[in-house]
Design an enzyme around this catalytic site. Structure first.
Site, short mmCIF file in Angstrom:
data_model
loop_
_atom_site.label_atom_id
_atom_site.label_comp_id
_atom_site.label_asym_id
_atom_site.label_seq_id
_atom_site.Cartn_x
_atom_site.Cartn_y
_atom_site.Cartn_z
N HIS A 34 33.03 -30.16 45.06
CA HIS A 34 33.70 -29.34 44.25
C HIS A 34 32.29 -28.77 44.25
CE1 HIS A 34 31.61 -30.95 41.06
NE2 HIS A 34 32.91 -31.68 40.53
N HIS A 37 29.09 -31.23 43.22
CA HIS A 37 28.55 -31.84 43.93
C HIS A 37 27.91 -31.31 45.13
CE1 HIS A 37 32.44 -33.91 43.19
NE2 HIS A 37 31.67 -34.94 42.80
#
Ligand code: AMP
Length: 285
Positions: A34, A37
């Site tokens: 997501h 990250h």
């Protein structure tokens, strides 16, 4: 983006890059990626010449086998996201590739006090697993900079400790928590939440904000009880709501107005365990 599955190939490639003096950054993940990250990838790209991301769902850090089985997997989308974000190398090893000596008789790390509190207390063995995989990944990648999220506040401290134990030159750069516009901290586990649960999950960040906003007026004990009460009323099963020294994670029973503080929460919605934290004092990042 180059995708590498074999440790030996990754090592060979990265050694060539290091010999050319290229600064390397490493972003270890368990996939189901997501924006949180991707913010780490973007940080790494700002500071280094080569960014390596790993996707590896590490079996040794799951104290609950069901949590391991149900961990979300979205590899095709992950690859697209990483490619778009400008990742140079994706390391995608198998369990055998990482744990070439098998999964039994793994080493034990002396993490001291850190392992006895909060996540260490509620997830026995979890941080040993984190260290077992991080030791192997760090030995392989040998990055100059390691990017990890403050979302996992205690994990950052554990990995810092591991780097000391290893005598590693790698520098850990903690990055701020990326949140949905609702305030919900992004997490791979959020993918398992129903629409209703996703609405309720926002209450974790509400509880943290409540604690932050009332720090000057209310006692630490009152704030912790109120935070836990708010979550229980919303339907959570609370593991902990703690207010701790932001540098050591030792609980702070009464605040002296100076000690840097962080509030940390872990709570279940159904069988999904969510964690979040918020630094409460201004002098901390
Ligand atoms: P995970 O895939 O959950 O093991 O996380 C991989 C890395 O991403 C860890 O360093 C996490 O702390 C970090 N991370 C996870 N969620 C977030 C977030 N919402 N914001 C920033 N970093 C995050």
């Amino acid at each position: 983006m180059i995708i590498i599955k074999q440790a030996a190939r990754l090592q060979e490639y990265l050694q060539q890059q290091a010999a050319r003096g290229i600064i390397s950054g490493f972003v270890p993940t368990m996939g189901a990626l997501h924006q949180g990250h991707l913010s780490l990838i973007s940080e790494s790209r700002k500071h280094t010449g080569i960014t390596v991301c790993s996707i590896f769902v590490n079996p040794t850090q799951f104290n609950d086998p069901k949590d391991f089985e149900k961990y979300p997997k979205t590899l095709e989308q992950d690859i697209l996201l990483l490619e778009t974000a400008g990742t140079d190398i994706l390391f995608l090893p198998s369990v055998d590739e990482v744990y070439s000596g098998g999964l039994t008789n793994l080493e034990h790390y002396d993490l001291g006090y850190l392992e006895t509190i909060l996540e260490g207390k509620f997830r026995p063995g979890h941080f040993q697993g984190v260290c077992q995989v991080m030791y192997r990944l760090l030995k392989l990648v040998q990055p100059d900079l390691l990017f990890m999220g403050q979302k996992d506040y205690q994990q950052c401290m554990v990995v810092k400790r591991l780097l000391q134990i290893m005598g590693s030159k790698t520098v850990l750069i903690p990055a701020p928590t990326v949140r949905e516009s609702s305030g919900l901290a992004m997490s791979s586990r959020n993918m398992r939440l129903s629409t209703d649960q996703r609405g309720t999950a926002v209450d974790i960040s509400r509880a943290l904000h409540y604690i932050k906003e009332n720090l000057a007026e209310k006692s630490i004990a009152t704030l912790k009880t109120a935070g836990a009460g708010l979550l229980e009323e919303a339907g959570f099963k609370v593991d902990y709501v703690e207010i701790a020294n932001a540098d050591t994670l030792e609980p702070v029973p009464e605040w002296d107005g100076k000690t840097p503080l962080v509030a940390l929460v872990a709570a279940f919605l159904g069988d999904i365990r969510l964690i979040d934290n918020m630094v409460l004092t201004e002098n901390q990042g």
